[in-house]
Design a protein around this motif. Sequence first.
Motif, short mmCIF file in Angstrom:
data_model
loop_
_atom_site.label_atom_id
_atom_site.label_comp_id
_atom_site.label_asym_id
_atom_site.label_seq_id
_atom_site.Cartn_x
_atom_site.Cartn_y
_atom_site.Cartn_z
N GLU A 243 -116.69 26.75 -57.18
CA GLU A 243 -116.14 27.92 -57.27
C GLU A 243 -115.21 27.88 -58.40
O GLU A 243 -114.70 28.78 -59.10
N CYS A 244 -114.22 26.78 -58.38
CA CYS A 244 -113.09 26.45 -59.43
C CYS A 244 -113.87 26.46 -60.92
O CYS A 244 -113.35 27.42 -61.85
N HIS A 245 -115.02 25.62 -60.91
CA HIS A 245 -115.87 25.99 -62.13
C HIS A 245 -116.21 27.49 -62.54
O HIS A 245 -116.12 27.71 -64.07
N VAL A 246 -116.87 28.09 -61.68
CA VAL A 246 -117.27 29.33 -61.89
C VAL A 246 -116.08 30.15 -62.28
O VAL A 246 -116.27 30.95 -63.38
N PHE A 247 -115.05 30.11 -61.44
CA PHE A 247 -113.70 30.89 -61.82
C PHE A 247 -113.18 30.71 -63.09
O PHE A 247 -112.75 31.66 -63.85
N THR A 248 -113.19 29.41 -63.56
CA THR A 248 -112.67 29.08 -64.87
C THR A 248 -113.46 29.63 -65.93
O THR A 248 -113.09 30.19 -66.91
N ARG A 249 -114.84 29.51 -65.91
CA ARG A 249 -115.75 30.02 -66.79
C ARG A 249 -115.55 31.64 -66.75
O ARG A 249 -115.52 32.14 -68.05
N ASP A 273 -105.60 20.50 -55.32
CA ASP A 273 -106.16 20.26 -54.18
C ASP A 273 -107.59 20.05 -54.06
O ASP A 273 -108.22 19.31 -53.38
N LYS A 274 -108.36 20.39 -55.12
CA LYS A 274 -109.50 19.94 -55.11
C LYS A 274 -110.03 18.97 -56.14
O LYS A 274 -111.21 18.31 -56.15
N GLY A 275 -109.06 18.36 -57.00
CA GLY A 275 -109.30 17.28 -57.65
C GLY A 275 -110.27 17.62 -58.73
O GLY A 275 -110.87 16.48 -59.47
N GLU A 276 -110.28 18.89 -59.40
CA GLU A 276 -111.14 19.21 -60.43
C GLU A 276 -110.22 19.80 -61.70
O GLU A 276 -109.31 20.48 -61.44
N THR A 277 -110.65 19.29 -62.90
CA THR A 277 -109.72 19.38 -63.91
C THR A 277 -110.73 20.30 -65.11
O THR A 277 -112.01 19.53 -65.31
N PRO A 304 -102.76 24.45 -57.17
CA PRO A 304 -103.80 24.64 -56.07
C PRO A 304 -104.61 25.72 -56.23
O PRO A 304 -104.20 26.62 -56.80
N TRP A 305 -105.74 25.53 -55.82
CA TRP A 305 -106.78 26.59 -55.95
C TRP A 305 -106.64 27.88 -55.43
O TRP A 305 -106.68 28.63 -56.20
N GLU A 306 -105.93 27.78 -54.17
CA GLU A 306 -105.75 29.00 -53.34
C GLU A 306 -104.65 29.72 -54.20
O GLU A 306 -104.64 31.05 -54.25
N VAL A 307 -103.63 28.88 -54.83
CA VAL A 307 -102.43 29.76 -55.47
C VAL A 307 -102.97 30.59 -56.52
O VAL A 307 -102.79 31.74 -56.88
N TRP A 308 -103.90 29.76 -57.54
CA TRP A 308 -104.57 30.40 -58.59
C TRP A 308 -105.36 31.70 -58.07
O TRP A 308 -105.49 32.59 -58.82
N LYS A 309 -106.15 31.23 -56.99
CA LYS A 309 -106.82 32.56 -56.67
C LYS A 309 -106.24 33.75 -56.28
O LYS A 309 -106.49 34.79 -56.67
N ALA A 321 -95.00 33.44 -58.77
CA ALA A 321 -95.42 32.01 -58.38
C ALA A 321 -94.77 31.05 -59.13
O ALA A 321 -94.36 29.91 -58.44
N LEU A 322 -94.78 31.04 -60.54
CA LEU A 322 -94.33 30.06 -61.36
C LEU A 322 -92.79 29.90 -60.98
O LEU A 322 -92.21 28.84 -60.96
N ALA A 323 -92.04 31.08 -60.96
CA ALA A 323 -90.51 30.89 -60.73
C ALA A 323 -90.22 30.29 -59.25
O ALA A 323 -89.34 29.56 -59.21
N LYS A 324 -91.34 30.40 -58.48
CA LYS A 324 -91.23 29.67 -56.95
C LYS A 324 -91.78 28.25 -57.20
O LYS A 324 -91.88 27.65 -55.94
N HIS A 325 -92.29 27.62 -58.16
CA HIS A 325 -92.75 26.30 -58.34
C HIS A 325 -94.10 26.17 -57.66
O HIS A 325 -94.29 25.01 -57.19
N LEU A 326 -94.93 27.44 -57.53
CA LEU A 326 -95.95 27.27 -56.58
C LEU A 326 -97.31 26.58 -57.75
O LEU A 326 -98.12 25.93 -57.10
#
Length: 547
Positions: A243-249, A273-277, A304-309, A321-326
């Motif tokens: 899902e991270c790959h799909v999202f990135t694409r 958290d997913k260890g994917e880059t 983390p994937w959840e934060v980006w989602k 989220a960046l200001a909170k260092h998430l």
Amino acid sequence: MKILVLNGSPRGEKSNTIKLTNAFVSGLCEVGENTVETVELNKLDIKGCRGCFACWKGGEGKCVIKDDMPGVLEKILWADMIIYSFPLYYFGIPGQMKNMIDRCLPNVLPFMAEREDGVGSGSHMARYDFSGKKYVVISTCGFYSAKGNYDAVCGMFDHICGKDRFERIFCGQGELFSIPSLSERTNEYLGYIRDAGREYAGGGISDAIRDKLAELLYPKEVFEEMADASWGINKETGEKESECHVFTRQMAALYNRKSWDGKDRVLEICYTDKGETYQIKLTKDGYEVFTGTELTYTTRIDTPWEVWKDISVGKVSGSGALAKHLYTVKGDFSLMIKWDEFFGRDKNAVRESSAAPAAQKKKPLMAAMIGMWMVLWIAVPIDTLVGALIAAGVCAVMPLILHGREITIYDKLTCAAVTIMSVLAVFLHTSGTDTVFAGRIAADGGYLIFGLMWLLSAFAKEPLCAAYVKYGYGGGKALDNPIFVTTNKILSLAWGILYVILAPVAFLLQSSFAPVVSIIVCNAAPMLMGAFTVWFEKWYPAHVAAG
Ligand SMILES: Cc1cc2nc3c(=O)[nH]c(=O)nc-3n(C[C@H](O)[C@H](O)[C@H](O)COP(=O)(O)O)c2cc1C
């Protein structure tokens, strides 16, 4: 008005099309008293017509099949307006909707009748009076545009409702209405559908709204890339993608080539958290997505994937989220600042219609605001009377200079303050005060007011510099970005303190013994502050983002 919505999508309430229909109905309901009934065809038992003509032969218009259709026929007779809502299936209507329409045969008589609208080769007399009913057909389809896909549908409804006796709303890229991360655009479109509903209830949909509805949700290539990526299957290898790959694409597909600023970039996203880059290479010609860290990144996001989602669906703001260092950002921070330019929607690219975009006001001009002060500071000390008249004159013509631009509160305050200081200089001069002293009071008093304006703006929602530079950071949206606001507050405070200090320094140095020193101090200090500003506005956000 009694409105009947016939939802013919097998997905029922989850239908993309029904989102459009609901928006249209909510627009309709803004005008007058309405009762709305929705029939979910997928929940009903509506069998296919047997073709036995029993409804005609029996003379009473009753069908022999025992299922839910009689209730639908009753509602059709009850309604003043019937809205057919369905997805496009094989360039026609889906089976459930077709079954329902076929089973409407009892509503017509067997006898042949001439058509007055020239459609086809004949028709049947109506069993009931349908002449006052209104018809609306709303549909989404899966291709990038609705253009050319609805010939069969329109032909069929021309026969059923009468030639062009139905309103139609057809929309391509229908699946996008189910993607939360694209809701900003799809909600905008639904807003136009609501407008269309309101206008339809008021007499007819305007050309302006029809133009808006004819705009593509996203440009063809962007949509097709996103659509292809959405299946989570690699086109070449057929392998499943994460899902991270799909999202990135899909995110990469939104890359707007016009935002390329002469610098190729590699955006590296590490889903911690997913260890994917993944890496997205952004160039003049387009983008490429890579798995892993093969290229040297220019900007790296660790998240983390959840934060980006959550950011993508608007649950949390990216800058908040960046200001909170998430999540953290390393490397070139300019990509983050221009994120909306890089991955936002290019509004001009989706225009299929010929309508020109609405005229927009130009950005405010900080140079004009500073210019008014400069005239006061330079002209009045040279010649108090003439200088004051020039400064007041510049303020008087400022509305002409700024015509067609946004005018900030700081433009207005400056105009008022410079005019007041000019009038004060003239007053002191004419009332016998030493002319040099009068000039200094006006000019150095101007430093003080200028400084106070900056200083106090640091405590306002929109600090002074933000009012002019926010346009490079997404306009009004930049004010929701805590890092942008804090950066500008600090800078406004710094400039404010500088000028509040400069005012007495300039006054003392000038009126006592060191006019040359005064000129040096009054010019060198702002130059140093300018250099600090250029450095700080880049350094501070990057410093916060790096965590
Ligand atoms: C069986 C089937 C046939 C389809 N045929 C077409 C088609 O001919 N043209 C098209 O553009 N989209 C086609 N689509 C895509 C749907 O029209 C599109 O996904 C639509 O937005 C679904 O709307 P709904 O959520 O309201 O059911 C088809 C989808 C399915 C499942």
